[in-house]
Design a protein around this motif. Structure first.
Motif, PDB file in Angstrom:
ATOM      1  N   LYS A 145      -2.791  -6.222  -4.345  1.00  0.00           N
ATOM      2  CA  LYS A 145      -4.181  -5.888  -5.005  1.00  0.00           C
ATOM      3  C   LYS A 145      -5.254  -5.181  -4.003  1.00  0.00           C
ATOM      4  O   LYS A 145      -6.164  -4.986  -3.730  1.00  0.00           O
ATOM      5  N   ARG A 146      -5.552  -6.384  -2.540  1.00  0.00           N
ATOM      6  CA  ARG A 146      -6.445  -6.341  -1.710  1.00  0.00           C
ATOM      7  C   ARG A 146      -5.095  -4.644  -1.310  1.00  0.00           C
ATOM      8  O   ARG A 146      -6.132  -4.584  -0.251  1.00  0.00           O
ATOM      9  N   MET A 147      -4.843  -4.419  -1.000  1.00  0.00           N
ATOM     10  CA  MET A 147      -4.144  -2.898  -0.064  1.00  0.00           C
ATOM     11  C   MET A 147      -3.638  -1.840  -1.125  1.00  0.00           C
ATOM     12  O   MET A 147      -3.441  -0.572  -1.401  1.00  0.00           O
ATOM     13  N   GLY A 148      -4.465  -1.790  -2.605  1.00  0.00           N
ATOM     14  CA  GLY A 148      -5.020  -1.184  -3.559  1.00  0.00           C
ATOM     15  C   GLY A 148      -3.348  -0.257  -4.019  1.00  0.00           C
ATOM     16  O   GLY A 148      -3.401   0.660  -4.262  1.00  0.00           O
ATOM     17  N   VAL A 149      -2.156  -1.334  -3.732  1.00  0.00           N
ATOM     18  CA  VAL A 149      -0.966  -0.699  -4.516  1.00  0.00           C
ATOM     19  C   VAL A 149      -0.105  -1.543  -5.627  1.00  0.00           C
ATOM     20  O   VAL A 149      -0.899  -2.878  -4.852  1.00  0.00           O
ATOM     21  N   ASP A 150       0.603  -1.207  -5.916  1.00  0.00           N
ATOM     22  CA  ASP A 150       1.765  -1.836  -6.762  1.00  0.00           C
ATOM     23  C   ASP A 150       2.088  -2.620  -6.304  1.00  0.00           C
ATOM     24  O   ASP A 150       2.396  -2.990  -5.491  1.00  0.00           O
ATOM     25  N   VAL A 151       2.406  -4.297  -6.411  1.00  0.00           N
ATOM     26  CA  VAL A 151       3.468  -5.339  -6.548  1.00  0.00           C
ATOM     27  C   VAL A 151       4.608  -4.690  -5.763  1.00  0.00           C
ATOM     28  O   VAL A 151       4.722  -5.333  -4.348  1.00  0.00           O
ATOM     29  N   ASP A 152       5.442  -3.396  -6.370  1.00  0.00           N
ATOM     30  CA  ASP A 152       6.183  -2.777  -5.472  1.00  0.00           C
ATOM     31  C   ASP A 152       6.539  -2.379  -5.135  1.00  0.00           C
ATOM     32  O   ASP A 152       7.274  -2.040  -4.103  1.00  0.00           O
ATOM     33  N   ASP A 153       5.262  -1.638  -4.807  1.00  0.00           N
ATOM     34  CA  ASP A 153       5.305  -1.048  -3.244  1.00  0.00           C
ATOM     35  C   ASP A 153       5.954  -1.267  -2.241  1.00  0.00           C
ATOM     36  O   ASP A 153       5.614  -2.729  -1.744  1.00  0.00           O
ATOM     37  N   ARG A 154       6.732  -0.248  -1.099  1.00  0.00           N
ATOM     38  CA  ARG A 154       7.455  -0.108  -0.508  1.00  0.00           C
ATOM     39  C   ARG A 154       6.335  -1.054   0.976  1.00  0.00           C
ATOM     40  O   ARG A 154       6.680  -2.330   2.045  1.00  0.00           O
ATOM     41  N   ARG A 155       5.400  -0.592   0.824  1.00  0.00           N
ATOM     42  CA  ARG A 155       4.016  -1.229   2.288  1.00  0.00           C
ATOM     43  C   ARG A 155       3.866  -2.272   1.796  1.00  0.00           C
ATOM     44  O   ARG A 155       3.185  -3.126   2.613  1.00  0.00           O
ATOM     45  N   ARG A 156       3.326  -2.868   0.229  1.00  0.00           N
ATOM     46  CA  ARG A 156       2.726  -4.525  -0.175  1.00  0.00           C
ATOM     47  C   ARG A 156       4.255  -5.495   0.746  1.00  0.00           C
ATOM     48  O   ARG A 156       4.323  -6.210   0.744  1.00  0.00           O
ATOM     49  N   ARG A 157       5.395  -4.642   0.537  1.00  0.00           N
ATOM     50  CA  ARG A 157       7.197  -5.558   0.621  1.00  0.00           C
ATOM     51  C   ARG A 157       6.407  -5.603   2.502  1.00  0.00           C
ATOM     52  O   ARG A 157       7.472  -6.494   2.854  1.00  0.00           O
ATOM     53  N   LEU A 158       6.647  -4.828   2.719  1.00  0.00           N
ATOM     54  CA  LEU A 158       7.570  -4.148   4.757  1.00  0.00           C
ATOM     55  C   LEU A 158       6.053  -5.910   4.969  1.00  0.00           C
ATOM     56  O   LEU A 158       6.350  -6.061   6.182  1.00  0.00           O
ATOM     57  N   VAL A 159       4.437  -5.299   4.655  1.00  0.00           N
ATOM     58  CA  VAL A 159       3.634  -6.752   5.031  1.00  0.00           C
ATOM     59  C   VAL A 159       3.967  -8.568   4.997  1.00  0.00           C
ATOM     60  O   VAL A 159       3.739  -9.051   5.874  1.00  0.00           O
ATOM     61  N   SER A 160       4.468  -7.960   3.415  1.00  0.00           N
ATOM     62  CA  SER A 160       5.377  -9.229   3.192  1.00  0.00           C
ATOM     63  C   SER A 160       6.657  -9.786   4.385  1.00  0.00           C
ATOM     64  O   SER A 160       6.957 -10.615   4.549  1.00  0.00           O
ATOM     65  N   ALA A 161       7.359  -8.657   4.167  1.00  0.00           N
ATOM     66  CA  ALA A 161       8.576  -9.759   5.145  1.00  0.00           C
ATOM     67  C   ALA A 161       8.366  -9.282   6.811  1.00  0.00           C
ATOM     68  O   ALA A 161       8.842 -10.217   7.505  1.00  0.00           O
ATOM     69  N   VAL A 162       7.052  -8.521   7.017  1.00  0.00           N
ATOM     70  CA  VAL A 162       6.781  -8.825   8.312  1.00  0.00           C
ATOM     71  C   VAL A 162       6.557 -10.255   8.586  1.00  0.00           C
ATOM     72  O   VAL A 162       6.700 -10.811   9.706  1.00  0.00           O
ATOM     73  N   PHE A 163       5.348 -10.745   7.602  1.00  0.00           N
ATOM     74  CA  PHE A 163       4.535 -11.780   7.985  1.00  0.00           C
ATOM     75  C   PHE A 163       5.977 -13.317   8.017  1.00  0.00           C
ATOM     76  O   PHE A 163       5.848 -14.035   8.669  1.00  0.00           O
ATOM     77  N   ALA A 164       6.806 -12.722   7.124  1.00  0.00           N
ATOM     78  CA  ALA A 164       7.668 -14.023   6.815  1.00  0.00           C
ATOM     79  C   ALA A 164       8.249 -14.233   8.318  1.00  0.00           C
ATOM     80  O   ALA A 164       8.669 -15.197   8.459  1.00  0.00           O
ATOM     81  N   ALA A 165       8.680 -13.002   8.552  1.00  0.00           N
ATOM     82  CA  ALA A 165       9.779 -13.076   9.785  1.00  0.00           C
ATOM     83  C   ALA A 165       9.005 -13.442  11.140  1.00  0.00           C
ATOM     84  O   ALA A 165       9.623 -14.191  11.938  1.00  0.00           O
TER      85      ALA A 165
END
Length: 215
Positions: A145-165
């Protein structure tokens, strides 16, 4: 209208809490790998079948620590100003929750539970892998929601993956107290701040994307 849980629901909550406490206690005493579902059930004075009604597998018990922590982070993430970038917003949310937990109980999170989370999960390769793959639905929805994209959007997944790492790399070796490190939320804050500073330095010379649509 009384919204308090009924007797049956309160009993279920107590049984679940007892199973979690029993699992944590056994794991601290004998290690994750040697702790069995049968032992956890016996320590909680229930049957293995009852255990399976609450948790799908042994690791699910321990991941409740991460789930409870993630619940607080998701709530905090909703309060970060909208003009803050997604990765920085995640950093701010985590640091805010950890800093508050160091001062007082936040939801179910206490300093002792943070210490348990570090000691138990970081001491087991299986749990560390499960933790790195853990996904929290509420956090993902808020972030999207903050990013203005769908939950499955690659950009959202990238942010989550980077933070997890970042958080796994920064805090994955925190297992026991040492002469220079005392386990708890504040050392996690220190490690996160240090790691984000390093990431900022490493990425400072990356070219800025020309895509005006980027988040």
């Amino acid at each position: 209208m009384d919204s308090a849980p009924g007797l049956r629901e309160r009993k279920k909550q107590r049984t679940r809490a007892t199973l979690i406490d029993a699992a944590m206690d056994l794991c601290l005493k004998q290690g994750y790998e040697t702790t069995t579902v049968e032992q956890i059930a016996a320590a909680a004075d229930v049957s293995p079948r009852t255990f399976s009604r609450y948790f799908t597998a042994k690791d699910a018990v321990f991941l409740t620590l991460i789930e409870d922590y993630s619940n607080e982070v998701a709530l905090e993430l909703e309060t970060v100003p909208a003009d803050v970038g997604p990765l920085e917003a995640m950093r701010q949310a985590h640091v805010a929750v950890l800093t508050r937990v160091a001062q007082r109980q936040v939801g179910r999170m206490t300093t002792d539970r943070i210490i348990l989370m570090l000691r138990i999960i970081n001491a087991s390769d299986a749990l560390k892998q499960a933790a790195s793959e853990f996904r929290h639905d509420h956090t993902e929805v808020v972030l999207a929601k903050r990013m203005g994209v769908d939950v499955d959007d690659r950009r959202r997944r990238l942010v989550s993956a980077v933070f997890a790492a970042i958080i796994v790399t920064a805090c994955g070796d925190l297992i026991v107290d040492t002469d220079t490190v005392r386990l708890g939320p504040l050392v996690m804050v220190e490690r996160l701040e240090e790691a984000f500073g390093q990431v900022a330095m490493f990425t400072s010379d990356l070219p800025v994307p020309k895509d005006p649509d980027r988040v």
